[in-house]
Write a protein that holds these residues in place. Structure first.
Motif, short mmCIF file in Angstrom:
data_model
loop_
_atom_site.label_atom_id
_atom_site.label_comp_id
_atom_site.label_asym_id
_atom_site.label_seq_id
_atom_site.Cartn_x
_atom_site.Cartn_y
_atom_site.Cartn_z
N ARG A 51 37.21 -45.03 -20.16
CA ARG A 51 38.53 -44.41 -20.06
C ARG A 51 38.89 -44.21 -18.59
O ARG A 51 38.04 -43.84 -17.78
CB ARG A 51 38.56 -43.07 -20.79
N SER A 110 45.33 -48.25 -25.48
CA SER A 110 44.10 -49.01 -25.70
C SER A 110 44.35 -50.46 -25.32
O SER A 110 45.37 -51.05 -25.70
CB SER A 110 43.66 -48.91 -27.16
N ARG A 138 42.20 -46.70 -22.49
CA ARG A 138 40.88 -46.95 -23.05
C ARG A 138 40.64 -48.45 -23.09
O ARG A 138 41.45 -49.20 -23.63
CB ARG A 138 40.78 -46.38 -24.45
N THR A 139 39.52 -48.89 -22.52
CA THR A 139 39.16 -50.29 -22.55
C THR A 139 37.67 -50.40 -22.82
O THR A 139 36.98 -49.40 -23.09
CB THR A 139 39.55 -51.01 -21.25
N THR A 169 32.81 -47.95 -24.33
CA THR A 169 34.21 -47.57 -24.15
C THR A 169 34.38 -46.88 -22.80
O THR A 169 33.64 -45.95 -22.48
CB THR A 169 34.67 -46.63 -25.28
#
Length: 808
Positions: free
Chosen positions: A626, A582, A636-637, A624
C-alpha cells in the motif's frame, strides 16, 4: 492347530492362523484376493496388513491385495490398517475353487467409531490419514442452513475472512478444489460461489497441507478439497432441507438418488437468499502534508444474493472392466448491492474541514457451469487401470453499477456539486482440460502411477467507466478506467510416482514436470506480457507404522502459486472508493515453495492425536503493498518479495464415542519475510497462532448440541499488524421419525464478534481499517430424508466379482 500357527500367534497379533489344516498336498495352490476401502469415504486404503495362516501381504495404493500359495482348507484372514478397526473374514478354499475373491471389504476408522447407542448410519467426523485429514460434515448442526464457507469455518487450521477469502495455517495461497478438481475462478469469485453453495450439499472436506507430485502443484499452502454429495444420504433415495433465519436468510434444497443394475443417477438442487450488511471504517493520518491532516471514512455495504445451484452425476458400468461417468455443476447468482460512504476530512487540530459522501448501487450477475466426462478401464490384474477425463468450465460475473458522489456542507447539507458515474464490468474465466491416468503394480510391494494433464485457461475481462458531463449533458468515457484484456494460460504437465512398502515402512517418491506459457494482452493500450517457464516438482514421503496405534511420517513437496488472478495482473485502476484504489502488476512472477513436514500420530480406542511440525521456504512470494500519494489517495498493488520462511506446528485431537465427541486443533507458526528487494522497512518477522474446537454433546438419544469456537491471534504483517479474530456458533439438533427427519437451530455470532481490523504503518501515513459484518442471528433448518436404502454402488470397474463383505 499346527505348531507353526501357535508360534506365529504368540509372536504377533497380525496373523490369525488356519482353524482347519488341510489333509494331504493339493495339486494346485490356492489364493485369496480382495480390496479394502474406507467405510465412510469409499477411498481405497493402502498398506493395510492382510494375514492368514503364516502368509501376510499388504494392500496396494488402490486397496487391492492377493495372498497366494495357500493349501485347501478353512481360513480366517485378518485385516489391519493404521487408524482403523480390524476386520476378520472366514474363507474356504477347496480343490474345485482354489481362487477366492472376497470382494470389497470396508474398514471403519478406529478413532471415530460410533457406539451402538448412537443412531445407526451416522458417519465418523474425522479421519486423520497419512497424507490428508478428512472431516465429514454432513451431520454437523453448526453448518445446517449455512453455506460451504460455514463448513470450512468448522475445519481446523482453515480460516475464512470477512471477504470470503480462505486461508490455511494463516496463508491465503491455498488451492480450493471441488470434487478433486481445481477451479479456474479467482479467489473472490470462488468465495462468492462457496457463499451460495448450501452446506447441505457438502459431504466432507479434505485438507492436504503437503501434497505429493500426484496432486496439482498450485497452492503454496496446500489443498482444500470440498467433496459434494454424489449419493443420497446413507443410501436413501432422496432428501429435502428447508431453512430460514432472522438475518433474512432463506434456503431450500433437495436431492434424489437412483441405482439399478449398472446405472446410477444422482441430482441435487439448492436455493439461497441472505442479507448480511457490513460496516467499514477507516482512520488515516497523512504525514505527506504539513501540517498533518486526517481522514475518517464510514461505510455501509448491503448485499442480498439470490442463488440457485444444481448438481448432477451419472455412472454406467459398461462391462466387467469398464465404467463411464459424467458430472455437472451449474449455478447462478443475482446479487443486489449498495454501498454508501461518508468522508470526513480533518485538519491538524482534528476539526472538520470538509465533508462528502458517495453512494453506489448495482447488481452482480454470476454464472458458473462445469461438466466432466470420465472413462475408466480396469485390466485383469488388480490395481492395473487406465482412466481419462475431459472437463469444461464456463463462468461469468459482473454487471452495471451507478454512482453518485456529492460534496456536503459542514453541517451535512448537500451542495450543488455532485458527480455521476456508471461502471459495467464483466469477467469470463473459462477452462478446457484433458487428463489421462495410468496405474500398474510392478510387484506385490511396488506400484507405479503416471498422469498427463493439459489445460487451457482463458480470462477475458472488460471494464467500462463513464462520467456524466454536465456541460455536454452526456455520458463521457473515462479513459483511465476502461479496460479490456485477455489472459491465456496453457499448462502441459506429467508426473510419475512410485509407491513401495517394506515391512512397516511406506515409501513414496515422485516428480512432476510442467511447461507453462502465459499471454497477457491489454487491448486498450495494445500492451502484451508473455511469460513462458518450465517447472520441476519433486516430492517424497516416508511413513513408519511403529505399531497398530502409532505412526510417524516425513514428507517433502515443491509447490507453485501462479499469478493468474486478474486482480493481481490488471494495471487498470479499480475502485468504488476514489480514495482507495487497487491496481494489478502484470510483471508478477510465480511463487515457488518448498515444504517439509514431520507427522506424529497416535490412535487409541476413542482418541486420536496428531502433531505436525512443518517448514516452508517461499521464493518470490507475492505480497500486498500500500502507498499514499500527496493527494491522499491510497493505492493497493502487488509485488514479489525475495523470500518468506514459515515454520511451526499443527496439533489436532479428535474424540469419538460416548456422549461427548468432537475435535480441537491449533496451529502456531513463525514467519520471516525478506522484502529488501522492494525497499527498507517492508521486511517482517512475526508469530501467529490459531485455534478451533468443535464439540458435540449428545444430550439424549435424539438431541445433539454442538458448539464451534475459533480464535486467530493478532499478528504482525508487512507494513503493519492484523488484529485478533473470534467466532462462536452454537447449534442444537432434534432427530425425529427414527432420524428420517431432524430440526436444527443455530445461534450465529451471539456476542457480535464478527469483525476484522488491521493497521498499516508507513513513514508517510498511518491507517486503521475496521470491518464488521452483521451475521448475528438465529437460523432454523428442517431436514427430511425419504426412500429405501439402496445397496452400495461404489465398486471399481475391475472389482465386479463381489460386493462388500460383512463380518463372518
Amino acid at each position: 492347530m499346527p505348531a507353526r500357527c501357535v508360534a506365529l500367534a504368540t509372536a504377533t497379533a497380525l496373523a490369525v492362523c488356519s482353524i482347519a489344516a488341510a489333509q494331504g498336498v493339493p495339486s494346485t495352490a490356492g489364493e485369496i484376493r480382495g480390496r479394502v476401502i474406507n467405510a465412510a469415504t469409499k477411498a481405497p486404503i493402502s498398506l493395510a496388513k492382510v494375514a492368514t495362516a503364516g502368509a501376510q501381504t499388504s494392500t496396494d495404493v488402490d486397496g487391492s491385495f492377493l495372498i497366494q500359495g495357500l493349501q485347501p482348507g478353512s481360513y480366517r484372514i485378518r485385516i489391519l490398517a493404521f487408524g482403523y478397526t480390524p476386520r476378520e473374514l472366514a474363507v474356504e478354499i477347496g480343490p474345485a475353487s482354489p481362487s477366492v475373491d472376497v470382494g470389497t471389504v470396508t474398514l471403519t476408522a478406529a478413532a471415530v467409531v460410533l457406539q451402538p447407542l448412537q443412531v445407526t448410519g451416522q458417519k465418523q467426523d474425522v479421519e486423520l490419514a497419512p497424507d490428508r485429514n478428512i472431516y465429514v460434515v454432513r451431520d454437523m448442526p453448526t453448518t445446517r442452513g449455512g453455506t460451504a464457507l460455514d463448513v470450512l469455518r468448522n475445519v481446523p487450521a482453515v480460516d475464512v475472512d470477512i471477504d470470503n477469502v480462505v486461508s490455511l495455517r494463516g496463508n491465503t495461497g491455498v488451492v480450493l478444489q471441488i470434487n478433486g478438481r481445481p477451479s479456474p475462478l479467482k479467489p473472490a469469485q470462488l468465495g462468492n460461489f462457496l457463499a451460495q453453495l448450501p452446506a447441505d450439499m457438502v459431504d466432507k472436506v479434505e485438507v492436504v497441507p503437503n501434497p505429493s507430485a500426484r496432486e496439482n502443484p498450485e497452492g503454496v499452502a496446500g489443498i482444500i478439497n470440498i467433496v459434494l454429495k454424489q449419493n443420497a444420504d446413507e443410501g436413501r433415495s432422496g432428501g429435502l432441507t428447508v431453512g430460514g433465519g432472522t438475518t433474512g436468510h432463506a434456503d431450500i434444497g433437495g436431492n434424489l438418488g437412483f441405482a439399478r443394475g449398472p446405472l446410477s443417477l444422482y441430482g441435487s438442487y439448492g436455493f439461497l437468499r441472505d442479507n448480511r450488511p457490513r460496516r467499514d471504517t477507516i482512520f488515516r493520518e497523512n504525514s505527506y502534508q504539513s501540517p498533518v491532516t486526517f481522514l475518517e471514512e464510514a461505510g455501509l455495504r448491503t448485499q442480498i444474493p439470490l442463488a440457485h445451484t444444481l448438481t448432477g452425476s451419472a455412472g454406467y458400468q459398461l462391462g466387467k472392466h469398464d465404467e463411464l461417468s459424467a458430472d455437472m455443476d451449474y449455478s447462478t447468482r443475482n446479487e443486489a448491492e449498495t454501498y454508501s460512504l461518508l468522508y470526513r476530512n480533518l485538519d491538524s487540530a482534528r476539526s472538520l474541514s470538509a465533508l462528502s459522501d458517495r453512494f453506489t448501487r448495482g447488481t452482480n450477475h454470476e454464472f458458473n457451469f462445469e461438466a466432466t466426462l470420465a472413462y475408466k478401464h480396469g485390466f485383469a490384474r488388480k490395481g492395473h487401470r487406465l482412466s481419462s477425463e475431459v472437463r469444461v468450465v464456463r463462468a461469468r460475473e459482473g454487471g452495471p453499477t451507478s454512482i453518485v458522489a456529492r460534496t456536503l456542507a459542514l453541517n451535512g447539507t448537500p451542495s450543488d456539486t455532485s458527480a455521476l458515474e456508471s461502471q459495467t464490468g464483466w469477467e469470463h474465466p473459462n477452462e478446457n482440460s484433458l487428463k489421462l491416468d495410468y496405474a500398474r503394480p510392478l510387484s506385490s510391494l511396488l506400484r507405479l502411477e503416471a498422469e498427463y494433464r493439459g489445460s487451457l485457461q482463458r480470462f477475458h475481462t472488460t471494464l467500462d467507466t463513464r462520467v456524466f458531463d454536465t456541460t455536454q449533458t452526456a455520458w463521457v468515457p473515462d479513459s483511465t478506467r476502461i479496460s479490456d484484456f485477455n489472459y491465456d494460460q496453457t499448462v502441459h504437465a506429467a508426473y510419475g510416482v512410485l509407491n513401495a512398502q517394506h515391512g512397516k515402512f511406506l515409501l513414496q517418491g515422485g516428480v512432476r514436470v510442467e511447461r507453462a506459457t502465459t499471454h497477457f494482452h491489454l487491448k486498450t493500450t495494445g500492451a502484451t506480457y508473455d511469460n513462458p517457464y518450465n517447472s520441476v516438482f519433486p516430492s517424497g514421503l516416508i511413513a513408519y507404522n511403529i505399531d497398530d496405534t502409532h505412526q510417524v511420517k516425513l514428507s517433502y513437496s515443491t509447490r507453485i502459486r501462479r499469478p493468474d488472478d486478474t486482480d493481481l495482473l490488471d494495471p487498470t485502476p479499480h475502485y468504488l472508493d476514489p480514495l482507495n484504489i487497487s491496481r494489478g502488476n502484470p510483471y508478477l512472477k510465480p511463487e515457488y515453495i518448498r515444504a517439509l513436514e514431520l507427522g506424529l500420530q497416535r490412535t487409541a480406542d476413542r482418541l486420536t492425536l496428531q502433531l505436525t511440525p512443518f517448514f516452508r521456504h517461499t521464493v518470490d512470494a507475492v505480497r500486498t503493498i500500500r502507498s499514499l500519494d500527496t493527494a491522499g489517495v491510497m493505492t493497493r498493488t502487488f509485488a514479489n518479495i525475495a523470500t518468506s520462511d514459515a515454520y511451526g506446528a499443527d496439533f489436532t485431537i479428535a474424540r469419538s464415542g460416548g456422549r461427548l465427541s468432537g475435535f480441537a486443533g491449533a496451529s502456531a507458526f513463525r514467519q520471516v519475510s525478506n522484502a529488501a528487494n522492494l525497499g527498507p522497512g517492508l521486511s517482517a518477522r512475526t508469530f501467529g497462532w490459531t485455534s478451533r474446537t468443535n464439540v458435540t454433546f449428545r444430550a439424549t438419544r435424539t438431541v445433539d448440541v454442538q458448539a464451534l469456537l475459533s480464535y486467530q491471534a493478532p499478528m504482525t504483517v508487512e507494513q503493519g499488524r492484523n488484529a485478533s479474530r473470534t467466532r462462536f456458533t452454537l447449534a442444537a439438533r432434534k432427530k425425529l421419525m427414527e432420524d428420517r427427519m431432524s430440526v436444527s437451530l443455530r445461534v450465529i455470532d451471539p456476542f457480535n464478534t464478527s469483525r476484522e481490523s488491521n493497521t498499516t504503518i508507513d513513514p508517510r501515513f498511518y491507517q486503521v481499517s475496521d470491518r464488521r459484518r452483521a451475521i448475528r442471528g438465529l437460523l432454523l433448518s428442517v431436514n427430511w430424508t425419504f426412500g429405501k436404502p439402496q445397496e452400495e454402488h461404489n465398486r471399481e470397474p475391475n472389482d465386479l466379482g463381489g460386493g462388500d463383505v460383512g463380518p463372518p
